[in-house]
Design an enzyme around this catalytic site. Structure first.
Site, PDB file in Angstrom:
ATOM      1  N   ASP A   1     -29.454  17.752 -53.911  1.00  0.00           N
ATOM      2  CA  ASP A   1     -30.796  17.850 -54.484  1.00  0.00           C
ATOM      3  C   ASP A   1     -31.614  18.923 -53.777  1.00  0.00           C
ATOM      4  O   ASP A   1     -32.841  18.941 -53.871  1.00  0.00           O
ATOM      5  CB  ASP A   1     -31.507  16.493 -54.352  1.00  0.00           C
ATOM      6  CG  ASP A   1     -31.560  16.009 -52.908  1.00  0.00           C
ATOM      7  OD1 ASP A   1     -31.029  16.725 -52.018  1.00  0.00           O
ATOM      8  OD2 ASP A   1     -32.136  14.936 -52.654  1.00  0.00           O
TER       9      ASP A   1
ATOM     10  N   ARG B   1     -31.637  21.712 -38.930  1.00  0.00           N
ATOM     11  CA  ARG B   1     -30.620  22.519 -38.254  1.00  0.00           C
ATOM     12  C   ARG B   1     -30.612  23.967 -38.726  1.00  0.00           C
ATOM     13  O   ARG B   1     -29.678  24.712 -38.429  1.00  0.00           O
ATOM     14  CB  ARG B   1     -29.246  21.883 -38.482  1.00  0.00           C
ATOM     15  CG  ARG B   1     -29.112  20.510 -37.850  1.00  0.00           C
ATOM     16  CD  ARG B   1     -27.974  19.710 -38.449  1.00  0.00           C
ATOM     17  NE  ARG B   1     -28.248  19.322 -39.826  1.00  0.00           N
ATOM     18  CZ  ARG B   1     -27.469  18.527 -40.553  1.00  0.00           C
ATOM     19  NH1 ARG B   1     -26.365  18.042 -40.035  1.00  0.00           N
ATOM     20  NH2 ARG B   1     -27.785  18.216 -41.796  1.00  0.00           N
TER      21      ARG B   1
ATOM     22  N   HIS C   1     -25.544  20.387 -45.092  1.00  0.00           N
ATOM     23  CA  HIS C   1     -26.890  20.113 -44.610  1.00  0.00           C
ATOM     24  C   HIS C   1     -27.835  19.665 -45.729  1.00  0.00           C
ATOM     25  O   HIS C   1     -28.996  19.381 -45.488  1.00  0.00           O
ATOM     26  CB  HIS C   1     -27.414  21.322 -43.835  1.00  0.00           C
ATOM     27  CG  HIS C   1     -26.649  21.550 -42.568  1.00  0.00           C
ATOM     28  ND1 HIS C   1     -26.995  22.505 -41.653  1.00  0.00           N
ATOM     29  CD2 HIS C   1     -25.554  20.938 -42.053  1.00  0.00           C
ATOM     30  CE1 HIS C   1     -26.131  22.481 -40.641  1.00  0.00           C
ATOM     31  NE2 HIS C   1     -25.254  21.544 -40.863  1.00  0.00           N
TER      32      HIS C   1
HETATM   33  C1  HEM Z   1     -21.091  28.211 -36.963  1.00  0.00           C
HETATM   34  C2  HEM Z   1     -21.027  27.215 -37.736  1.00  0.00           C
HETATM   35  C3  HEM Z   1     -21.167  25.759 -37.339  1.00  0.00           C
HETATM   36  C4  HEM Z   1     -21.578  25.211 -36.168  1.00  0.00           C
HETATM   37  C5  HEM Z   1     -22.035  25.922 -34.899  1.00  0.00           C
HETATM   38  C6  HEM Z   1     -21.547  23.774 -36.336  1.00  0.00           C
HETATM   39  C7  HEM Z   1     -21.912  22.874 -35.363  1.00  0.00           C
HETATM   40  C8  HEM Z   1     -22.017  21.510 -35.568  1.00  0.00           C
HETATM   41  C9  HEM Z   1     -22.509  20.568 -34.623  1.00  0.00           C
HETATM   42  C10 HEM Z   1     -22.970  20.894 -33.207  1.00  0.00           C
HETATM   43  C11 HEM Z   1     -22.481  19.354 -35.197  1.00  0.00           C
HETATM   44  C12 HEM Z   1     -22.919  18.030 -34.573  1.00  0.00           C
HETATM   45  C13 HEM Z   1     -21.742  17.432 -33.846  1.00  0.00           C
HETATM   46  C14 HEM Z   1     -22.026  16.047 -33.330  1.00  0.00           C
HETATM   47  O1  HEM Z   1     -22.828  15.920 -32.403  1.00  0.00           O
HETATM   48  O2  HEM Z   1     -21.432  15.081 -33.847  1.00  0.00           O
HETATM   49  C15 HEM Z   1     -21.975  19.521 -36.525  1.00  0.00           C
HETATM   50  C16 HEM Z   1     -21.836  18.517 -37.432  1.00  0.00           C
HETATM   51  C17 HEM Z   1     -21.331  18.680 -38.696  1.00  0.00           C
HETATM   52  N1  HEM Z   1     -20.816  19.835 -39.227  1.00  0.00           N
HETATM   53 FE1  HEM Z   1     -20.867  21.636 -38.387  1.00  0.00          FE
HETATM   54  N2  HEM Z   1     -21.085  23.492 -37.585  1.00  0.00           N
HETATM   55  C18 HEM Z   1     -20.838  24.670 -38.231  1.00  0.00           C
HETATM   56  C19 HEM Z   1     -20.314  24.824 -39.494  1.00  0.00           C
HETATM   57  C20 HEM Z   1     -19.978  23.797 -40.339  1.00  0.00           C
HETATM   58  C21 HEM Z   1     -19.327  23.956 -41.605  1.00  0.00           C
HETATM   59  C22 HEM Z   1     -18.878  25.290 -42.183  1.00  0.00           C
HETATM   60  C23 HEM Z   1     -19.192  22.714 -42.136  1.00  0.00           C
HETATM   61  C24 HEM Z   1     -18.589  22.275 -43.448  1.00  0.00           C
HETATM   62  C25 HEM Z   1     -18.039  23.020 -44.349  1.00  0.00           C
HETATM   63  C26 HEM Z   1     -19.765  21.780 -41.204  1.00  0.00           C
HETATM   64  C27 HEM Z   1     -19.820  20.429 -41.389  1.00  0.00           C
HETATM   65  C28 HEM Z   1     -20.411  19.556 -40.501  1.00  0.00           C
HETATM   66  C29 HEM Z   1     -20.646  18.161 -40.800  1.00  0.00           C
HETATM   67  C30 HEM Z   1     -20.324  17.419 -42.097  1.00  0.00           C
HETATM   68  C31 HEM Z   1     -21.245  17.621 -39.672  1.00  0.00           C
HETATM   69  C32 HEM Z   1     -21.765  16.197 -39.522  1.00  0.00           C
HETATM   70  C33 HEM Z   1     -23.252  16.179 -39.858  1.00  0.00           C
HETATM   71  C34 HEM Z   1     -23.856  14.811 -39.728  1.00  0.00           C
HETATM   72  O3  HEM Z   1     -23.772  14.040 -40.694  1.00  0.00           O
HETATM   73  O4  HEM Z   1     -24.406  14.494 -38.667  1.00  0.00           O
HETATM   74  N3  HEM Z   1     -20.214  22.478 -40.112  1.00  0.00           N
HETATM   75  N4  HEM Z   1     -21.681  20.846 -36.714  1.00  0.00           N
END
Ligand code: HEM
Ligand SMILES: *[C@@H]1O[C@H](CO)[C@@H](O)[C@H](O)[C@H]1NC(C)=O
Ligand SMILES: *[C@@H]1O[C@H](CO)[C@@H](O)[C@H](O)[C@H]1NC(C)=O
Ligand SMILES: *[C@@H]1O[C@H](CO)[C@@H](O)[C@H](O)[C@H]1NC(C)=O
Ligand SMILES: *[C@@H]1O[C@H](CO)[C@@H](O)[C@H](O)[C@H]1NC(C)=O
Ligand SMILES: *[C@@H]1O[C@H](CO)[C@@H](O)[C@H](O)[C@H]1NC(C)=O
Length: 694
Positions: free
Chosen positions: A285, A352, A202
Site C-alpha cells: 500500500d 529505514r 520496507h
Molecule cells: C544494502 C542492502 C541491505 C542492507 C544493508 C540490509 C540490512 C538489513 C538489516 C540490518 C536488517 C535488520 C536485521 C535484524 O536486526 O534482524 C534487515 C532486515 C531485513 N531485510 Fe535487509 N538489508 C538490505 C537489503 C535487503 C534486500 C534487498 C531485501 C529483500 C529483497 C531485504 C530484506 C530484509 C527483510 C525482509 C528484513 C526483515 C525486516 C523486518 O521485518 O524486521 N534486505 N536488513
C-alpha cells in the site's frame, strides 16, 4: 542500530517466600509499544506521573527482570499467586498491554469503501485488524523456543535441545558458509532486482525491536554487554575469529514481544509462546511512502495549501525537483561521524530510508511520484479538496507498486513455474489474512541479502563512472550527505539499472561488506548481517528448516545426504553437517540460501513455497488490490497496467533521459536503452470527474 529508544518500564515491588521460589525485587514489564502508550489519552496523566517513578528507578539501578523466575516452577506457579489480580490488571494497563489491543472503528463506511486507512485497519471489514500495523506476525508453523515459550533455541549449551548436537554460533555459520569475497554477476538481471526487493520489503514488514537498548538489570548498553541479559542477546564471536581481537560479541537486542505473549503471558495467567510485532501494514500500500500510522502520515503531509502534497526538502539545482525533507529530532545514525557531515537523515514513510544510499534514492523517487500525480490530479480536478487529491494520488502510487511487483518483479524471482503456482487473480477473498508470516520476514524474504553487490556503482549520463567514484557499500550506510554533495540520486539509480546484480550462488552468499563491515561507522564493532539473520530467527522462535520442508511437501530428511535434491553441492552438505550435526538443527535462513536455484527462477524449492504462500495472501486478502473490481474503473486499471519502474525513473529522477523499458533486465548501454519519451505512461485523464451527476 536503533530507530527508537525510549525506556519505559512498569514495575511493582514483590516480596515473597514460597517453597520453590523466593523473590524480592521489582517485577518490571517493558512497555511494548511506546507510541500507543503515549498517544493514548487515557494514559497521558499516568505518563507524567510515572516519569518520576521511572527516574527514581533508573537512579536506583534496581531493576530486575523476571527471568530470575526458575523455569521448573512455571507449571506450579502463576503470577497470580505472586501479585494480586488487581495489580496484574494495573500492570497490564500501564505497560500498554491493554492499550494496544485496539478495536478499530470502521463505521465511517463511505471512507472505508474508497480508501485504505494508514494503519491498515478496516481493510478486512469482518476482521479489521488483519494486516494492520503494530499487530503480531502470522505463523504458518508453531514457534519453537528452547523452553517452549520464550527463550531462543540454542541459548544455553546443555539445555532441553531435542537433539544431542548443540546449535552452532551464528557467527561461525556466517564465516564458514555465508561470507564471500567472490561475486558472480547475474547474467540476466540488474542490481535493481535487489533494490526493488528491499524497497518492497520496507512496505511489508519491520519488526519492533525491544524498546530499550540497555539491559534491564543495570541499565548498561547492549553494545557493551556480552551475556544474555534481557533484552540484550549478543552474537558471540568465537575465539579464533579475526573479530575476537576487537570484541567478544556483536550488538543484538531481542525483538519486542507482543504484550500477553512470552513472559507477559504469565501476567495474563496463561502461557502463550512469544510473538513478535510488525510495525508496518502488511499490504502493498506504499506505506514506505506514507507511513503506517495516522501520526506518521500527518508528519509527512504538506498542509500549507490544499494540494494533497507531501512535504518537500531542499530543491535540487536547475530543476523544480526536491529532495526528501529532513527528519527532525535528536541527532541520528546519519551524523555519527562528525568529520564527514552534519547532514541529518531524510524523513520518509519508512524509518529505514537512510539505511543505504540506493534505498534513499528509491524513496526520493516515489515521494516525487506522489507529488507529480497530486499536481496533475489538481489540474484535472480543481474542485477536489486536499484530502481527496492526497488519497487519490496515494491510491495510484500504491497500485503502481502492486503492478510493478506482480507483473515485472515477481516473474523474474519466481519464473514461469512460480507464476503458475501463484495463479491468476480471482478476486478479493475476505477469508484470506494478508498478515506477514514471521518466517517470511525473519528468514525467507531476507533472501535479498544474497543479491547485494559489495559496490554501489555511480554512473553519469553516458554510464561512465562519476568523478566522485563508485562507493564500497559500507560507505553508503546512513550517509545522506552523499546525495546532497556527490551528485544527487541519478548516479546511484543508473548504478542500479545499468549494472548487473549479484547472482546467488550457494557457495557465494553475502559479500564481506555485509558480514564484516555492516554499519561500521555507527558501531564500534561492525555488525554481521548473516549472523544477525540467524540470531533473529532464533530470537523469533523460527522452527528449523526441516519443519518447513514438511510444510512445503518436500521429501523427508534423515541425514544430510537426503538433502541432495535441493542442495546438490556435496561440499555444502558437508559444511552443514560439520556445523549442525543433524539436519533437524539447521536454521531456516541459511538453509534456504544454500538451496540450488530452480532453473529460470531466483529461488530454491522451499523458498519458492514460502514466497507463493505470502504473495498469494498479500494479493487475495487485500480488499484494495488494484485489480479488484470496483477499486478502480476498468479504464483506470487499463492505465495502471502501463505503469513501470522505468517510467517512474524517467519522471522523477533528477534528470534521467535514457532507460531500458524493463529496468530489471540487463542491457549494454546504448543497446537496449530507450529515450524516456518512448516509455509508456499512465494517462491520468481517466481520473478526471467529467460525468458529474450521473
Ligand atoms: C544494502 C542492502 C541491505 C542492507 C544493508 C540490509 C540490512 C538489513 C538489516 C540490518 C536488517 C535488520 C536485521 C535484524 O536486526 O534482524 C534487515 C532486515 C531485513 N531485510 Fe535487509 N538489508 C538490505 C537489503 C535487503 C534486500 C534487498 C531485501 C529483500 C529483497 C531485504 C530484506 C530484509 C527483510 C525482509 C528484513 C526483515 C525486516 C523486518 O521485518 O524486521 N534486505 N536488513
Ligand atoms: C484497566 O483498564 C480497564 C479498561 O480500560 C479498566 O476497566 C480497569 O479498571 C483497569 N484496571 C485497573 C486496575 O486500573
Ligand atoms: C466511530 O466513528 C464515528 C465517525 O467516524 C463516530 O461517529 C462514532 O461515535 C465512533 N464510534 C465509536 C464507538 O467510537
Ligand atoms: C574527527 O577528526 C579528528 C581530527 O582529525 C579526530 O581526532 C576524530 O577522532 C575524528 N572523529 C571521528 C568520529 O572520526
Ligand atoms: C562519463 O564518465 C566517463 C568515464 O568517467 C567519461 O569518459 C565521460 O566523458 C563521462 N560522460 C559525461 C557525459 O560526463
Ligand atoms: C501439500 O500437499 C497437500 C496435499 O496434497 C496440499 O493440500 C497442500 O496445499 C500442499 N502444501 C503446499 C505448501 O503446497
Amino acid at each position: 542500530v536503533g530507530y527508537s529508544s525510549i525506556h519505559i518500564y512498569v514495575c511493582v515491588y514483590i516480596y515473597l517466600f514460597q517453597p520453590c521460589i523466593s523473590i524480592m525485587g521489582w517485577l518490571c514489564v517493558e512497555s511494548s509499544i511506546n507510541e500507543h502508550w503515549i498517544m493514548h489519552s487515557q494514559y497521558s496523566h499516568t505518563v507524567t506521573h510515572f516519569q518520576h517513578f521511572i527516574n527514581y528507578l533508573s537512579s536506583r539501578v534496581f531493576l530486575s527482570y523476571f527471568n530470575i523466575f526458575p523455569l521448573f516452577c512455571i507449571s506450579e506457579f502463576r503470577y497470580n499467586d505472586l501479585v494480586s489480580p488487581h495489580y496484574l490488571n494495573l500492570i497490564a494497563n500501564l505497560s500498554g498491554c491493554t492499550a494496544h489491543r485496539r478495536s478499530p472503528n470502521c463505521s465511517d463506511i463511505c471512507f472505508h469503501q474508497k480508501y485504505r486507512t494508514h494503519d491498515g485497519t478496516c481493510n478486512n471489514l469482518q476482521n479489521p485488524m488483519w494486516g494492520a500495523s503494530m499487530t503480531a506476525f502470522e505463523r504458518i508453523l508453531k514457534p519453537v523456543y528452547e523452553n517452549g515459550f520464550n527463550l531462543p533455541r540454542g541459548v544455553s549449551p546443555n539445555s532441553f535441545s531435542t537433539t544431542q548436537y548443540p546449535l552452532p554460533l551464528p557467527r561461525i555459520v556466517s564465516t564458514k558458509m555465508v561470507g564471500t569475497a567472490t561475486i558472480t554477476p547475474d547474467d540476466r538481471y540488474t542490481h535493481m532486482l535487489m533494490q526493488w526487493g528491499q524497497f518492497l520489503d520496507h512496505d511489508l514488514d519491520q519488526t519492533v525491536p525491544a524498546l530499550s537498548m540497555s539491559r534491564f538489570s543495570d541499565g548498561q548498553s547492549c553494545s557493551s554487554v556480552c551475556t544474555n541479559d534481557p533484552p540484550c542477546f549478543p552474537i558471540l564471536v568465537p575465539q579464533n575469529d579475526a573479530r575476537a581481537a576487537n570484541s567478544q560479541c556483536m550488538f543484538f537486542v531481542r525483538s519486542s514481544p507482543v504484550c500477553g505473549s512470552g513472559m507477559t503471558s504469565l501476567m495474563m495467567s496463561s502461557v502463550y509462546a512469544r510473538e513478535q510485532i510488525n510495525q508496518l501494514t502488511a499490504y502493498i500500500d506504499a506505506s514506505n511512502v506514507y507511513g503506517s500510522s495516522d501520526r506518521e502520515s500527518e508528519e509527512l503531509r504538506d498542509h500549507t495549501d490544499q494540494r494533497g502534497l507531501l512535504k518537500k526538502g531542499l530543491p535540487i539545482p536547475s530543476s523544480e525537483k526536491h529532495l526528501l525533507p529532513f527528519s527532525t529530532g535528536p541527532p541520528t545514525e546519519c551524523t555519527r561521524d562528525e568529520n564527514e557531515s552534519l547532514i541529518p537523515c531524510f524523513l520518509a514513510g519508512d524509518h529505514r530510508a537512510n539505511e543505504q544510499l540506493a534505498l534513499t534514492a528509491m524513496h526520493t523517487l516515489w515521494f516525487r511520484e506522489h507529488n507529480r500525480i497530486a499536481t496533475e490530479l489538481f489540474t484535472l480536478n480543481p474542485h477536489w479538496d486536499g484530502d481527496t487529491i492526497y488519497n487519490e494520488a496515494r491510491k495510484i502510487v500504491g497500485a503502481q507498486m502492486q503492478h510493478i511487483t506482480y507483473s515485472h518483479w515477481l516473474p523474474k524471482i519466481l519464473g514461469d513455474r512460480g507464476m503458475k503456482m501463484l495463479g491468476h487473480y480471482k478476486g478479493y477473498n475476505p477469508n484470506v489474512n494478508s498478515g506477514i508470516i514471521n518466517s517470511f520476514a525473519t528468514a525467507a524474504f531476507r533472501f535479498g541479502h544474497t543479491l547485494i553487490n559489495p559496490i554501489l556503482y555511480r554512473l553519469n549520463d553516458t554510464f561512465g563512472e562519476i568523478p566522485e567514484g563508485h562507493l564500497p557499500l559500507h560507505k553508503a550506510f546512513f550517509s545522506p550527505f552523499r546525495i546532497i554533495q556527490e551528485g544527487g540520486i541519478d548516479p546511484l539509480l543508473r548504478g542500479l539499472f545499468g549494472v548487473a546484480g549479484k547472482l546467488r550462488v550457494p557457495s557465494q552468499l553475502l559479500n564481506l561488506e555485509l558480514t564484516e563491515k555492516l554499519f561500521s561507522m555507527a558501531h564500534s564493532v561492525a555488525l554481521d548481517l548473516a549472523a544477525t539473520n540467524i540470531q533473529r530467527g532464533r530470537d523469533h522462535g523460527i522452527p528449523p528448516y526441516t519443519d518447513f520442508r514438511v510444510f512445503c511437501n518436500l521429501t523427508s530428511v534423515e541425514n544430510f545426504e537426503d538433502l541432495h535434491n535441493e542442495i546438490k553441492d556435496p561440499n555444502i552438505r558437508e559444511k552443514l553437517k560439520k556445523l549442525y550435526g543433524t539436519p533437524l538443527n539447521i536454521d531456516l535462513w541459511p538453509a534456504l540460501m544454500v538451496e540450488d536455484l530452480i532453473p529460470g527462477t531466483r529461488v530454491g524449492p522451499t523458498l519458492m513455497c514460502l514466497f507463493i504462500t505470502q504473495f498469494q495472501r498479500l494479493r487475495d486478502g487485500d480488499r484494495f488490490w488494484y485489480e479488484n473490481p470496483g477499486v478502480f474503473t476498468p479504464a483506470q486499471v487499463t492505465q495502471l497496467k502501463q505503469a513501470s519502474l522505468a517510467h517512474v525513473l524517467c519522471e522523477n529522477a533528477d534528470n534521467i533521459q535514457q532507460v531500458q523499458a524493463d529496468v530489471f533486465l540487463k542491457a549494454e548501454y546504448p543497446q537496449g536503452y530507450m529515450n524516456c519519451n518512448e516509455i509508456p505512461k499512465i494517462d491520468l485523464r481517466v481520473w478526471q470527474d467529467c460525468c458529474e451527476g450521473q
